[in-house]
Design an enzyme around this catalytic site. Structure first.
Site, PDB file in Angstrom:
ATOM      1  N   PHE A  41       2.224   8.478  -1.052  1.00  0.00           N
ATOM      2  CA  PHE A  41       1.435   7.298  -1.069  1.00  0.00           C
ATOM      3  C   PHE A  41       0.129   7.388  -1.390  1.00  0.00           C
ATOM      4  O   PHE A  41      -0.890   6.687  -1.291  1.00  0.00           O
ATOM      5  CB  PHE A  41       1.415   6.563   0.365  1.00  0.00           C
ATOM      6  CG  PHE A  41       2.911   6.421   0.817  1.00  0.00           C
ATOM      7  CD1 PHE A  41       3.932   5.889  -0.164  1.00  0.00           C
ATOM      8  CD2 PHE A  41       3.313   6.906   1.911  1.00  0.00           C
ATOM      9  CE1 PHE A  41       5.388   5.877   0.390  1.00  0.00           C
ATOM     10  CE2 PHE A  41       4.669   6.751   2.590  1.00  0.00           C
ATOM     11  CZ  PHE A  41       5.654   6.206   1.453  1.00  0.00           C
ATOM     12  N   TRP A  70       0.805  -1.327  -0.052  1.00  0.00           N
ATOM     13  CA  TRP A  70      -0.202  -0.015   0.086  1.00  0.00           C
ATOM     14  C   TRP A  70       0.721   1.007  -0.063  1.00  0.00           C
ATOM     15  O   TRP A  70       0.528   2.141  -0.666  1.00  0.00           O
ATOM     16  CB  TRP A  70      -0.873   0.034   1.219  1.00  0.00           C
ATOM     17  CG  TRP A  70      -1.797   1.130   1.281  1.00  0.00           C
ATOM     18  CD1 TRP A  70      -2.929   1.327   0.972  1.00  0.00           C
ATOM     19  CD2 TRP A  70      -1.303   2.469   2.081  1.00  0.00           C
ATOM     20  NE1 TRP A  70      -3.608   2.663   1.190  1.00  0.00           N
ATOM     21  CE2 TRP A  70      -2.383   3.124   1.918  1.00  0.00           C
ATOM     22  CE3 TRP A  70      -0.274   3.078   2.656  1.00  0.00           C
ATOM     23  CZ2 TRP A  70      -2.612   4.728   2.408  1.00  0.00           C
ATOM     24  CZ3 TRP A  70      -0.313   4.341   3.187  1.00  0.00           C
ATOM     25  CH2 TRP A  70      -1.459   4.918   3.056  1.00  0.00           C
ATOM     26  N   HIS A  71       1.777   1.049   0.849  1.00  0.00           N
ATOM     27  CA  HIS A  71       2.903   2.284   0.775  1.00  0.00           C
ATOM     28  C   HIS A  71       3.664   2.580  -0.371  1.00  0.00           C
ATOM     29  O   HIS A  71       3.904   3.822  -0.724  1.00  0.00           O
ATOM     30  CB  HIS A  71       3.888   2.170   1.897  1.00  0.00           C
ATOM     31  CG  HIS A  71       3.407   2.154   3.387  1.00  0.00           C
ATOM     32  ND1 HIS A  71       2.590   1.224   3.969  1.00  0.00           N
ATOM     33  CD2 HIS A  71       3.178   3.049   4.242  1.00  0.00           C
ATOM     34  CE1 HIS A  71       2.223   1.402   5.138  1.00  0.00           C
ATOM     35  NE2 HIS A  71       2.730   2.760   5.261  1.00  0.00           N
ATOM     36  N   GLY A  72       3.875   1.719  -1.546  1.00  0.00           N
ATOM     37  CA  GLY A  72       4.710   2.125  -2.508  1.00  0.00           C
ATOM     38  C   GLY A  72       4.888   0.601  -3.111  1.00  0.00           C
ATOM     39  O   GLY A  72       5.019  -0.412  -2.859  1.00  0.00           O
TER      40      GLY A  72
END
Lengths: 484, 369
Positions: free
Chosen positions: A484, A344-346
């Site tokens: 993000f 989800w973050h990257g």
């Protein structure tokens, strides 16, 4: 538009008085907040607004269709359409480059000469069919700021509506305002419909305490971002830009500094978001609760980015089975949740490894907590330091440019010899002061009352203002989590 | 407004720290902030003494210290009858402090009558901002204002070029109107500049950085000096007036890179710098100053024949406008070629000649009275 810039000050000085005047007319209030939020978001790039509007409109319609659908199958169909569209947007804008690169590497490794085109080729092909000349084609896929935040917020509405946890929002404008509400639009907290939508349905009451508490949150958030996060970034950026040039002490201290930089940066944003919302009479959820005093990884995730961890818990971990089917499936679910949370973050393997490490940490500390020795005999402070050290180790993967860089940093931290780290003593004093403050604040019975004394609070606020005014550099540095 | 119950902070509002202030506490903090913003620069001024010596000029390295400029301007006005305003031609780029135009004027006056308020790189658009926002003390004085035609020699000098480039003193130029095409700073920073101009505290913090922290903000300074306390550089001592030679004082003809210049020149009808220059005159005259304008003298020897014609047109237009508006001026012919160090900066002897012409034309009468 960043909270800590003059543009935002001007923006808010226009938005707020009008909002206060018209808030008793609910439709006018929502139209005004929606317009303000769209200006706020479009300030970066007006093209982003199409995406924001599209995801909101699709989710609104899907819930409308769900409500009109008479069969559970029909309801499920509309939920799937909503999820596919949300993940489709997210997948294209955020993950298509990553997926293409990895598939191409796989194809090459398999000896195949086929290569997938750059993801930007797809919209350009469409433009070509429409007769748009190549000069006006897209150069690259841009990642809209905060896409993961507003997509998740919007998705939580459709999932909750499908489950029957919330009622459908009738007003399209109010729903648009819910998804785009400017204080928390680009970096959270990821609000749930059941918390924010009811607040948009009536005129928020603004008390004097809302204003003073809101201002306190803004001051603390501003201090965290400008005085601390951006200061730490000077050292972190220097070291992580070329880790091969540094040895163990500098790399360890840069990692330590990054742990605090990202906390100050993100929680500073959240504090400001909550403070701004609060002076408008809205209450957003707590998103950070002194995570670096956590005694286990599970405790850490109850304190760090709370709105995201509860999102994953409610919409992924529990639907997967949670901890209901034995140890193995609990840990499998935990692992899947943490890895997806990392993604989800990257879109990079470094984030996958970061998530996997946290899953490992959660399993490890959970198992340790089951032993009487660890639970009863190990002092809390030691557990806190262990958790902090583990979290720092994981941050290496979060911050490094590549997996190779991350390995280099870790291997050097544990092997290479001494070299003067040139770590500013002021930086260390500031961070240690905050850490000490957090330890005192969380030790409820003993030291916390000291911090709650009026002279202590007033003096702390004065010192923060003096530091911001005299020492801190003017900053227009974006927040880390915007990407993000 | 009641005292917040900090003990219940977390359960009540979801807070992760104790910093929640009541209305009364915010008033105390607000009063502290106000006192800090107002008193800190004033107190500092008393501790850090500015005692200009004869022929004082602002240290070259502090050309961007506009808070110091305000203090210098106030000190100059208090101790002198006339001030010289302009860019590095007035400051004296190729000469020592005792070889500047103001020095030779003082020599002719026989006393410290003229103060050097030249600022390196202060093109008219910046100078207008400097005088408007940082030199309110210059009023009711004789002002010798230098008009350096160099700033109208090309679109780039005139700041009309469309592509972005770094120019001197961006914080002094108009931030929004008139629009400067090559100035592409983001809106937020421009707003910050506008606020900072009206907020002496901001100038004071810049002064600290420029004077004591190697032109860095304090966080960046600590990175360069990791084990020093940030209080260490605060000596409360201003650097002495600049008497160093910035460049070798040799005629332009002896410089290896000397070559004829083919400036295209920008007409006064469309020049942004000329419009700014007129704004300077407006500001100075509105404050009751008696302004004398010195135009050039530009190093015409360095120009190609074509460019020399363009320069003549610009010079004539400037002179015509000044005379039409009854503004006393001196438009001297070019100095001998060997008295120039470059396109616009005279050498010591050039300043001496100019001072003589200026003094005889505009200041000698007053001195004899």
């Amino acid at each position: 538009m960043l909270f800590h810039t003059w543009v935002f000050v001007v923006f808010f000085l226009i938005v707020y008085p009008v909002y206060v005047l018209i808030r008793r007319n609910n439709t006018a209030m929502n139209v005004w907040l929606m317009l303000a939020s769209y200006v706020f978001y479009g300030w970066w790039n007006p093209w982003y607004l199409f995406l924001l509007f599209s995801t909101s409109a699709i989710d609104y319609l899907m819930v409308l269709f769900m409500e009109r659908s008479r069969t559970p199958r029909g309801r499920r169909l509309w939920l799937i359409v909503s999820l596919v569209s949300n993940f489709g947007f997210l997948g294209y804008f955020k993950y298509s480059g990553f997926i293409t690169d990895n598939l191409n590497a796989l194809l090459a490794a398999a000896g195949l000469s086929i290569q997938l085109p750059d993801p930007v080729a797809y919209p350009n092909a469409l433009l070509g069919v429409m007769g748009v000349s190549a000069a006006h084609h897209f150069v690259t896929v841009i990642l809209p700021i905060g896409i993961s935040f507003h997509t998740f917020q919007s998705m939580s509405y459709t999932i909750d509506a499908y489950k029957g946890n919330i009622k459908m929002e009738r007003s399209f404008i109010r729903f648009l305002t819910f998804v785009s509400f400017f204080p928390q639009l680009v970096a959270g907290p990821i609000e749930r419909a059941r918390n924010l939508l009811p607040q948009l349905q009536s005129a928020p009451r603004i008390t004097s305490q809302d204003i003073t508490d809101g201002l306190s949150l803004v001051l603390v958030g501003f201090f965290k971002k400008v005085a601390l996060a951006d200061y730490l970034a000077l050292y972190v950026d220097k070291v992580y830009a070329a880790p091969a040039n540094f040895r163990a002490p500098a790399l360890a201290l840069a990692t330590f500094a990054f742990a605090w930089q990202i906390y100050f940066d993100f929680s500073g944003y959240t504090d400001m978001a909550r403070g701004i919302a609060r002076v408008m009479g809205f209450r957003l959820m707590l998103n950070f609760n002194n995570p670096y005093v956590a005694t286990s990884l599970g405790d850490f995730w109850n304190r760090w980015h709370i709105s995201l961890s509860t999102w994953f818990k409610d919409y992924l971990y529990i639907p997967l089975g949670g901890n209901r089917h034995g140890t193995f499936s609990t840990y499998r679910n935990m692992f899947l949740t943490m890895v997806i949370s990392g993604l989800w973050h990257g879109a990079a393997w470094t984030f996958v490894i970061w998530g996997a490490l946290h899953a490992l940490g959660r399993v490890l500390t959970r198992e340790l907590e089951r032993t009487a020795f660890y639970r009863d005999r190990i002092p809390a402070l030691l557990k806190q330091l262990f958790v902090f050290a583990f979290v720092c180790l994981a941050w290496v993967f979060f911050r490094a440019q590549s997996v190779g860089d991350a390995w280099l940093v870790i291997s050097r931290i544990f092997s290479s010899g001494w070299a003067n780290p040139q770590f500013p003593i002021v930086m260390l004093v500031l961070v240690m002061s905050v850490w000490l403050y957090q330890f005192m604040y969380t030790s409820r019975a003993v030291l916390r009352p000291l911090l709650e004394l009026s002279p202590v609070r007033v003096t702390t606020a004065m010192l923060m203002i003096a530091y911001l005014a005299i020492v801190a550099q003017p900053s227009t540095k974006a927040f880390i989590y915007f990407q993000f | 407004m009641g005292q917040p119950q900090a003990g219940n902070a977390q359960s009540e509002t979801g807070s992760s720290n104790a910093i929640r202030l009541s209305g009364r506490e915010w008033l105390i903090v607000g009063a502290f902030a106000l006192a800090l913003f107002v008193l800190a620069p004033l107190c500092w001024q008393r501790v850090e003494r500015l005692e200009p010596q004869p022929d004082y000029r602002i240290p070259y390295d502090l050309s961007n210290d506009y808070w110091l400029f305000t203090r210098c301007a106030d000190a100059a006005v208090a101790a002198h009858d006339a001030v010289l305003i302009g860019d590095s031609v007035i400051w004296g780029q190729y000469v020592t402090r005792e070889q500047t135009l103001s020095h030779y004027l003082n020599e002719l006056a026989g006393r410290q009558r003229f103060a050097n308020l030249g600022v390196d790189g202060a093109h008219p658009a910046a100078l207008a901002g400097l005088l408007e926002h940082y030199a309110a003390g210059i009023c009711g004085k004789d002002v010798l204002l230098h008009c350096n035609p160099l700033w109208m020699s090309s679109d780039k000098h005139d700041l009309r070029a469309k592509e972005e480039f770094r120019f001197n003193h961006p914080q002094l130029v108009p931030q929004f109107v008139p629009r400067i095409p090559c100035y592409k700073e983001e809106v937020s920073r421009r707003l910050g500049v506008v606020v900072g101009r009206n907020f002496p505290f901001n100038g004071w913090t810049s002064h600290l950085q420029l004077t004591y922290y190697d032109k860095m903000d304090i966080p960046s300074w600590t990175l360069e000096h990791p084990y020093d306390t940030p209080l260490k550089p605060l000596t409360f001592q201003l650097p002495p007036s600049d008497n160093k030679l910035r460049h070798e004082p040799i005629p332009w003809t002896q410089r290896p890179d000397a070559r004829p210049l083919d400036f295209p020149w920008v007409g006064t009808d469309s020049s942004l710098q000329w419009r700014s220059f007129r704004r300077i005159l407006e500001v100075l005259t509105q404050r009751g100053n008696r302004v004398v304008v010195l135009v050039g003298p530009f190093n015409e020897h360095m120009l190609t024949a074509n460019s020399r014609e363009g320069y003549a047109r610009v010079k004539r237009a400037i002179e015509d406008w000044l005379r039409a508006n009854s503004i006393p001026c001196l438009v001297p012919p070019a100095l001998p070629t060997e008295l120039y160090a470059d396109a616009s900066h005279p050498l010591s002897e050039g300043y001496r000649l100019l001072a003589k012409q200026l003094f005889d034309a505009h200041f000698a009468g007053k001195e004899s009275r």
